[in-house]
Write an enzyme that holds these catalytic residues in place. Sequence first.
Site, PDB file in Angstrom:
ATOM      1  N   ASN A 136       0.817  -1.216   0.000  1.00  0.00           N
ATOM      2  CA  ASN A 136       0.000   0.000   0.000  1.00  0.00           C
ATOM      3  C   ASN A 136       0.848   1.262   0.000  1.00  0.00           C
ATOM      4  OD1 ASN A 136      -2.172  -1.672   0.054  1.00  0.00           O
ATOM      5  ND2 ASN A 136      -2.993  -0.960   2.001  1.00  0.00           N
ATOM      6  N   VAL A 137       0.339   2.307  -0.636  1.00  0.00           N
ATOM      7  CA  VAL A 137       1.104   3.545  -0.759  1.00  0.00           C
ATOM      8  C   VAL A 137       1.452   4.134   0.605  1.00  0.00           C
ATOM      9  CG1 VAL A 137      -0.949   5.016  -0.915  1.00  0.00           C
ATOM     10  CG2 VAL A 137       1.201   5.765  -1.971  1.00  0.00           C
ATOM     11  N   LYS A 138       0.593   3.905   1.619  1.00  0.00           N
ATOM     12  CA  LYS A 138       0.871   4.456   2.953  1.00  0.00           C
ATOM     13  C   LYS A 138       2.093   3.816   3.590  1.00  0.00           C
ATOM     14  CE  LYS A 138      -2.368   1.332   5.261  1.00  0.00           C
ATOM     15  NZ  LYS A 138      -3.608   1.231   6.067  1.00  0.00           N
ATOM     16  N   GLY A 139       2.410   2.579   3.197  1.00  0.00           N
ATOM     17  CA  GLY A 139       3.619   1.925   3.669  1.00  0.00           C
ATOM     18  C   GLY A 139       3.655   1.674   5.156  1.00  0.00           C
TER      19      GLY A 139
END
Length: 259
Positions: A136-139
């Site tokens: 996910n982009v949020k990491g």
Amino acid sequence: MSAVETSATGAEKKIVRPYGDTTGDGMVQVSFTLPVAHDKRAEGAAVQLANKMGIDPAMVVHAKPMGDGFTFFVVYGRVNHLVDVDAVQVVERDFALLSAKEVNTVVKQRLRRKLSVVGACIGTDAHTVGIDAILNVKGIAGEKGLEYYRELKVTNLGAQVSVPELVEAARVEKADAVLVSQVVTQRDAHLHNTREMSAAFREAMPAGRRPLLIVGGPRFDESMTDELGVDRIFGRGTTPGEVASYLVHALITQRKANA
């Protein structure tokens, strides 16, 4: 406490002992659950177990009932075992850590297309925290996941994905790499699922067209790649940047060097 000894070959060995209250005292703390109700006899059983583990003297410093007929213990005591640090075998990182910008540049210039990654939790594992942290982009911990990399095409299938579904998704997405997270480890479920997955990919795809198989989770032994039939195992604490850097190393840099 640590000490240096000289072996028969003349090489120095670093020997260490656990540290508790004072240097070199060999004190350790362990916790476990016994299927017995909490009473004096249960505490005696905990001490007996600790003694058999090599902890002597052993002292129960905490005991708490854990439902009907179970007790959780924390035991503190001394061990006499020594550790030869030089004899410890671990899987060292054999690739350079790249920034997101560097990963994108290498993929764009050398692969000349987006690098396709398919990820999932397979079997009955419904814990997506690990796979989401990587994809996910949020990491995680301030580091963005693989969806942030503009030259990576990421397909996150989520949880409880069957092995046939994963193989089909990898085929449809023309995956360069398949990432599988396994958190549930009861009865070695993570090992059984991984072996099933690797066998399915070997059966479904020829060696030259098979994606890179990567698994991760807190209970994996990183040295078991050959035994499990995968290309790489990542343990706890792995970051998205490490995975992205490995993908570039394995799929582009290493393949070019071997060509």
